[in-house]
Design a protein around this motif. Sequence first.
Motif, PDB file in Angstrom:
ATOM      1  N   PHE A 121     -31.165  -4.652  31.950  1.00 38.34           N
ATOM      2  CA  PHE A 121     -31.842  -5.879  32.379  1.00 38.34           C
ATOM      3  C   PHE A 121     -31.876  -6.952  31.299  1.00 38.34           C
ATOM      4  O   PHE A 121     -32.748  -7.805  31.288  1.00 38.34           O
ATOM      5  CB  PHE A 121     -33.270  -5.595  32.877  1.00 38.34           C
ATOM      6  CG  PHE A 121     -33.353  -4.408  33.779  1.00 38.34           C
ATOM      7  CD1 PHE A 121     -32.655  -4.397  34.970  1.00 38.34           C
ATOM      8  CD2 PHE A 121     -34.091  -3.291  33.442  1.00 38.34           C
ATOM      9  CE1 PHE A 121     -32.698  -3.305  35.800  1.00 38.34           C
ATOM     10  CE2 PHE A 121     -34.141  -2.192  34.269  1.00 38.34           C
ATOM     11  CZ  PHE A 121     -33.448  -2.196  35.450  1.00 38.34           C
ATOM     12  N   ILE A 199     -24.056  -4.863  37.642  1.00 31.63           N
ATOM     13  CA  ILE A 199     -25.213  -4.825  38.547  1.00 31.63           C
ATOM     14  C   ILE A 199     -25.928  -3.484  38.443  1.00 31.63           C
ATOM     15  O   ILE A 199     -27.137  -3.400  38.629  1.00 31.63           O
ATOM     16  CB  ILE A 199     -24.800  -5.148  40.011  1.00 31.63           C
ATOM     17  CG1 ILE A 199     -26.012  -5.581  40.821  1.00 31.63           C
ATOM     18  CG2 ILE A 199     -24.096  -3.983  40.663  1.00 31.63           C
ATOM     19  CD1 ILE A 199     -25.691  -6.259  42.114  1.00 31.63           C
ATOM     20  N   THR A 200     -25.173  -2.430  38.099  1.00 32.17           N
ATOM     21  CA  THR A 200     -25.792  -1.116  37.991  1.00 32.17           C
ATOM     22  C   THR A 200     -26.582  -0.996  36.691  1.00 32.17           C
ATOM     23  O   THR A 200     -27.703  -0.500  36.680  1.00 32.17           O
ATOM     24  CB  THR A 200     -24.720  -0.006  38.023  1.00 32.17           C
ATOM     25  OG1 THR A 200     -23.816  -0.295  39.070  1.00 32.17           O
ATOM     26  CG2 THR A 200     -25.341   1.345  38.251  1.00 32.17           C
ATOM     27  N   ALA A 202     -27.147  -3.601  34.202  1.00 33.25           N
ATOM     28  CA  ALA A 202     -27.939  -4.736  33.723  1.00 33.25           C
ATOM     29  C   ALA A 202     -28.813  -5.340  34.806  1.00 33.25           C
ATOM     30  O   ALA A 202     -29.601  -6.243  34.540  1.00 33.25           O
ATOM     31  CB  ALA A 202     -27.020  -5.802  33.137  1.00 33.25           C
ATOM     32  N   GLY A 203     -28.695  -4.850  36.030  1.00 32.80           N
ATOM     33  CA  GLY A 203     -29.515  -5.381  37.099  1.00 32.80           C
ATOM     34  C   GLY A 203     -29.109  -6.789  37.476  1.00 32.80           C
ATOM     35  O   GLY A 203     -28.000  -7.235  37.182  1.00 32.80           O
ATOM     36  N   ASN A 204     -30.035  -7.491  38.104  1.00 33.83           N
ATOM     37  CA  ASN A 204     -29.706  -8.814  38.618  1.00 33.83           C
ATOM     38  C   ASN A 204     -30.928  -9.703  38.526  1.00 33.83           C
ATOM     39  O   ASN A 204     -31.901  -9.504  39.240  1.00 33.83           O
ATOM     40  CB  ASN A 204     -29.262  -8.660  40.076  1.00 33.83           C
ATOM     41  CG  ASN A 204     -29.243  -9.968  40.804  1.00 33.83           C
ATOM     42  OD1 ASN A 204     -28.673 -10.946  40.325  1.00 33.83           O
ATOM     43  ND2 ASN A 204     -29.901 -10.013  41.948  1.00 33.83           N
TER      44      ASN A 204
ATOM     45  N   ASP B 175     -37.732  -8.096  36.184  1.00 30.73           N
ATOM     46  CA  ASP B 175     -36.599  -8.000  35.268  1.00 30.73           C
ATOM     47  C   ASP B 175     -35.300  -7.842  36.025  1.00 30.73           C
ATOM     48  O   ASP B 175     -34.224  -7.994  35.477  1.00 30.73           O
ATOM     49  CB  ASP B 175     -36.800  -6.806  34.326  1.00 30.73           C
ATOM     50  CG  ASP B 175     -37.943  -7.067  33.359  1.00 30.73           C
ATOM     51  OD1 ASP B 175     -37.706  -7.705  32.341  1.00 30.73           O
ATOM     52  OD2 ASP B 175     -39.086  -6.674  33.671  1.00 30.73           O
ATOM     53  N   SER B 176     -35.413  -7.465  37.299  1.00 33.50           N
ATOM     54  CA  SER B 176     -34.207  -7.349  38.105  1.00 33.50           C
ATOM     55  C   SER B 176     -34.551  -7.491  39.578  1.00 33.50           C
ATOM     56  O   SER B 176     -35.608  -7.050  40.018  1.00 33.50           O
ATOM     57  CB  SER B 176     -33.526  -6.000  37.858  1.00 33.50           C
ATOM     58  OG  SER B 176     -32.292  -5.966  38.525  1.00 33.50           O
ATOM     59  N   LEU B 177     -33.648  -8.140  40.303  1.00 40.05           N
ATOM     60  CA  LEU B 177     -33.797  -8.269  41.749  1.00 40.05           C
ATOM     61  C   LEU B 177     -32.698  -7.423  42.377  1.00 40.05           C
ATOM     62  O   LEU B 177     -31.523  -7.777  42.316  1.00 40.05           O
ATOM     63  CB  LEU B 177     -33.666  -9.734  42.167  1.00 40.05           C
ATOM     64  CG  LEU B 177     -34.685 -10.675  41.505  1.00 40.05           C
ATOM     65  CD1 LEU B 177     -34.366 -12.124  41.821  1.00 40.05           C
ATOM     66  CD2 LEU B 177     -36.094 -10.339  41.962  1.00 40.05           C
ATOM     67  N   GLU B 178     -33.082  -6.307  42.964  1.00 39.73           N
ATOM     68  CA  GLU B 178     -32.097  -5.327  43.406  1.00 39.73           C
ATOM     69  C   GLU B 178     -31.587  -5.621  44.810  1.00 39.73           C
ATOM     70  O   GLU B 178     -32.266  -6.251  45.617  1.00 39.73           O
ATOM     71  CB  GLU B 178     -32.705  -3.930  43.341  1.00 39.73           C
ATOM     72  CG  GLU B 178     -33.129  -3.519  41.927  1.00 39.73           C
ATOM     73  CD  GLU B 178     -31.939  -3.307  41.013  1.00 39.73           C
ATOM     74  OE1 GLU B 178     -30.902  -2.829  41.478  1.00 39.73           O
ATOM     75  OE2 GLU B 178     -32.056  -3.627  39.810  1.00 39.73           O
ATOM     76  N   LYS B 187     -33.979   2.781  40.068  1.00 39.59           N
ATOM     77  CA  LYS B 187     -34.337   2.291  38.732  1.00 39.59           C
ATOM     78  C   LYS B 187     -35.691   2.864  38.305  1.00 39.59           C
ATOM     79  O   LYS B 187     -35.919   3.106  37.128  1.00 39.59           O
ATOM     80  CB  LYS B 187     -34.368   0.758  38.715  1.00 39.59           C
ATOM     81  CG  LYS B 187     -33.006   0.116  39.037  1.00 39.59           C
ATOM     82  CD  LYS B 187     -32.162  -0.040  37.805  1.00 39.59           C
ATOM     83  CE  LYS B 187     -30.668  -0.128  38.033  1.00 39.59           C
ATOM     84  NZ  LYS B 187     -30.165  -1.165  38.894  1.00 39.59           N
TER      85      LYS B 187
END
Lengths: 254, 263
Positions: A121, A199-200, A202-204, B175-178, B187
Amino acid sequence: MLLLPALFGLAFLLVPLIGLLVRAPWSTLPSRLFSAEVWTALRLSLVCATAATVLCLLLGIPLAWLLARGALPGRGLIRALVTVPLVLPPVVGGVALLLVLGRRGLIGERLDLWFGFSLPFTIAGVIVAEAFVAMPFLVIAVEGALRAADPRYEEAAATLGAGRWLTFRRVTLPSIAPGVMAGAVLCWARALGEFGATITFAGNLPGRTTTMPLAVYLALETDPEVAVVLSLVLLLVSVVVLASLRERWIGGLR
Amino acid sequence: MSRRPALRRTALAGLAAVAVLAVSGCGDDSPAASAAGSGTTNLSGTVNVFAAASLTGSFTQLGKDFEKAHPGVKVTLNFAGSSALAQQINQGAPADVFASAAPKNMDQVTGINPPATFVRNTLEIAVPKGNPAGITGLKDFADKGKKIALCAVQVPCGAAAGQVFEASGITPEPDSLEQDVKAALTKVGLGEVDAALVYKTDVLSAKDEVEGIEFPEAAKAVNEYPIATLADAPNPDGAKAFVDYVLSVQGKAVLTAAGFEAP
């Protein structure tokens, strides 16, 4: 006999790109193009791909040198292992990175414990994911160049009293420069287009880890026209970079 | 492909339809009723079911059960975020049935038969086993120091999360939008994030790795799941039969066991 399938092959590669151009919302293109989200994603993509390429150069050239010149046992096996990320589905690479460098990963746990730092992330996470997927391209290109280079120049340098490092820096590196450049461009292009591992691992998050490919994928679900615009930008950047570099430096690709 | 006369299947389909009418009691949106009308169908081939990620566990089970009840029929399941599925169907993916986690994504699909609501689901906070970051409630989602995953706004769990935050006046710091709810759940399971907003059913499905924390604001965003057959389904009979099966007593039992609420 070969002409027909060759033309089909060419059409197969080009028609989808033409389709992109045909379906592009030209009338609203400027307004969509200059939206903040496009530039945020593009800037992030360029920064990360470049940083990943630098990382690949720093680690990949020595690795290629080891594979081409080093007298180590099991070199064939090591070479095969180096190319694994090349054939591995990027998503699998992302999962592997999570398991090793994630917050509870083999190494990531230590990083978190000792430095309070975790890669997933973050922009650093994007760079790591891209470098992981792209480095084999550089290593293979550089190793090929090293093998093609005449080792007698290095030997001559050595007889004149140059040390290994000096020889590498002043003789080997200049002679393989076109190969390194070609490898770096391929590596950069691969990093720029990286999706699965990013995307796996570091996420989004827009502005932090949403690179262009992720933005394209996301936009496709909400506003397909934006996805087309983003794709066009990515296409343009790739073409411009490849074309401009090709003429000047990439003799090796011809 | 169709090796048997349809006697047994007809009986089953009829049974399912009766069960549906008895249980749901809502005759207005009635793909079930129409299926019962054409109950003499000979089921065969493949039924392509596109289902929201949160249905992964229960629909895998339902698919197996359905295949058992209808020998000779194969159920192919495609799980993803509802918005991605809607997009795929609109681009021409060969879907027979679409089960979405929200009506909004169902409406995005063109050429869909009238949908029926089959379950409801509420959000829950998922934290890694042992809750290492000491998450207590929704307010922790505004803490920049905590690692937070949310669903992207275009998928139903993200839309529901948005409603919840709006209703409670909290600005989350994700921290992330999946891309779908299972990605967010993973996660949490891996311990990469301190908390995520997922469905109650997801917490239940991963109870070895994650813990759930209920929060009162969840009542502000209850997701209703619609299911429908596609107008140009490659296998219309199979599609109807599958939807009927999901709405049947057996189907309801599987869904309830997975933690879904009846509509």
